[in-house]
Design a protein around this motif. Structure first.
Motif, PDB file in Angstrom:
ATOM      1  N   GLY A  30       0.844  -1.184   0.000  1.00 41.43           N
ATOM      2  CA  GLY A  30       0.000   0.000   0.000  1.00 41.43           C
ATOM      3  C   GLY A  30       0.878   1.232   0.000  1.00 41.43           C
ATOM      4  N   ALA A 211       0.818  -5.048  -7.597  1.00 38.65           N
ATOM      5  CA  ALA A 211       0.438  -3.694  -7.188  1.00 38.65           C
ATOM      6  C   ALA A 211       0.880  -2.638  -8.200  1.00 38.65           C
ATOM      7  CB  ALA A 211       1.040  -3.379  -5.821  1.00 38.65           C
ATOM      8  N   ARG A 265      -4.250  -7.577   0.946  1.00 36.95           N
ATOM      9  CA  ARG A 265      -3.309  -6.460   0.910  1.00 36.95           C
ATOM     10  C   ARG A 265      -3.370  -5.728  -0.429  1.00 36.95           C
ATOM     11  NH1 ARG A 265       0.077  -4.348   5.121  1.00 36.95           N
ATOM     12  NH2 ARG A 265       0.536  -6.007   6.593  1.00 36.95           N
ATOM     13  N   GLY A 267      -5.956  -5.298  -2.073  1.00 39.76           N
ATOM     14  CA  GLY A 267      -7.254  -4.647  -2.215  1.00 39.76           C
ATOM     15  C   GLY A 267      -8.301  -5.506  -2.892  1.00 39.76           C
ATOM     16  N   TYR A 268      -8.022  -6.803  -3.048  1.00 44.09           N
ATOM     17  CA  TYR A 268      -8.982  -7.708  -3.679  1.00 44.09           C
ATOM     18  C   TYR A 268     -10.005  -8.157  -2.630  1.00 44.09           C
ATOM     19  CZ  TYR A 268      -5.212  -8.113  -7.189  1.00 44.09           C
ATOM     20  OH  TYR A 268      -4.236  -7.855  -8.112  1.00 44.09           O
ATOM     21  N   ARG A 269     -10.962  -7.319  -2.348  1.00 39.08           N
ATOM     22  CA  ARG A 269     -11.947  -7.596  -1.299  1.00 39.08           C
ATOM     23  C   ARG A 269     -13.217  -8.171  -1.928  1.00 39.08           C
ATOM     24  NH1 ARG A 269     -10.211  -5.721   3.444  1.00 39.08           N
ATOM     25  NH2 ARG A 269      -8.499  -4.227   3.406  1.00 39.08           N
ATOM     26  N   THR A 309     -11.074  -2.916 -10.511  1.00 35.14           N
ATOM     27  CA  THR A 309     -10.745  -1.486 -10.428  1.00 35.14           C
ATOM     28  C   THR A 309     -10.316  -0.923 -11.780  1.00 35.14           C
ATOM     29  OG1 THR A 309      -8.469  -2.010  -9.808  1.00 35.14           O
ATOM     30  CG2 THR A 309     -10.048  -1.676  -8.022  1.00 35.14           C
TER      31      THR A 309
END
Length: 322
Positions: A30, A211, A265, A267-269, A309
């Motif tokens: 991040g 990332a 981590r 952001g793959y929610r 995204t």
């Protein structure tokens, strides 16, 4: 973890090459980089480390004399012993700012505590964790106990203002997790979960590559932790195969964090989750040799959908397997 893509990255995208100027920068998760040197250490330790005269390693590297960090271990089982072994090898690191040493252990089982008598630095042997929380000479705690003990211990440690590293998950269920999180948020304690996989060099490089955006639009993600220890049906039952001590989450509350950590981590929610859970070995030998029912899940596959995204409004597929 693997990701499938369907758009070729730009020619100059990817991981840094050996001749890149930023090759010595710390890996980034991040927006927060992992600390190097004294960065990120408590101020009093940083000041004390900085005040020490430098030493010279046999390789000619100038080193700073490390600051001892006194550790108390709650839970003298496998992971507690692993930590003691790691601390025993810590001096092999070059120019590390601290030198951890295990000085206290707490466990209700005498045989478990006695293993730590081989560790010369251990001075305190307790059958209860409270003396370690009350001991101001202990700098930090390592909490490695079964899931059903997490809530009381983790909250008490936070209330006592103790810094600690604790085993996953933070609570046997969602209610316990909320209470633990609230206690930590309301304290001055520095707390981290013990999950080492994202810090491995290979995992760091995979994270950095994903990332960076070099993968393009994500088609699907697969994250797996393949384990085989439970395939031996003669293996005696332990607390992880019992709902009362492990929780209904079963294997996903233990090995499952290794599967989920890097994707989360990144952001793959998941927006949706479909779980396929198995209890493969339904009985195991108990203490007296007779068979005991195993009532937790020991194998899991979670099929998830994650909002993209880069290609809205599409949702890509993500599989977690353990």
């Amino acid at each position: 973890m693997s990701c499938r893509r369907y758009r070729r990255p730009a020619p100059d995208a990817g991981l840094p090459r050996e001749d890149d100027d930023d090759r010595r920068r710390p890996p980034v998760f991040g927006e927060q980089a992992f600390p190097q040197g004294n960065e990120g250490l408590p101020a009093d330790i940083t000041m004390r480390v900085a005040a020490r005269p430098p030493a010279v390693h046999e390789t000619g590297v100038i080193m700073t004399a490390p600051q001892p960090v006194r550790i108390g271990v709650v839970g003298a089982g496998l992971m507690g012993r692993e930590l003691a072994a790691v601390c025993g090898r810590w001096s092999q690191l070059v120019d590390h700012p601290v030198l951890p040493e295990v000085v206290a252990v707490a466990d209700p089982q005498p045989a478990a505590r006695d293993w730590f008598r081989r560790v010369a630095s251990v001075q305190t042997f307790a059958d209860d964790w409270r003396p370690l929380l009350d001991d101001d000479s202990i700098d930090v705690l390592y909490l490695a106990v079964p899931h059903h003990l997490h809530e009381d211990l983790y909250i008490a440690a936070a209330d006592a203002g103790k810094d600690y590293l604790a085993e996953k998950p933070f609570g046997i269920d969602a209610t316990a997790a909320d209470r633990i999180a609230a206690a930590i948020s309301g304290s001055d304690s520095f707390v981290r979960v013990s999950s080492e996989f994202p810090f491995f060099p290979g995992a760091l490089r995979a994270y950095a590559y994903a990332a960076s955006g070099a993968l393009g639009d994500i088609l699907e993600v697969r994250s797996q932790f393949a384990h085989s220890s439970d395939l031996d049906r003669s293996k005696p039952i332990n607390w992880k195969r019992r709902v009362e001590t492990c929780g209904r989450i079963g294997v996903m509350g233990d090995l499952g964090l290794h599967v989920a950590h890097v994707p989360l981590r990144l952001g793959y929610r998941p927006a949706t989750v479909y779980a396929m859970l198995d209890n493969v070995v339904t009985q195991r030998p108990g203490a007296d040799g007779s068979l005991v029912d195993c009532d937790t899940w020991d194998n899991a596959l979670l099929a998830c959908r994650v909002p993209s995204t880069t290609d809205e409004p599409r949702r890509f597929s993500m599989l977690w397997e353990t």
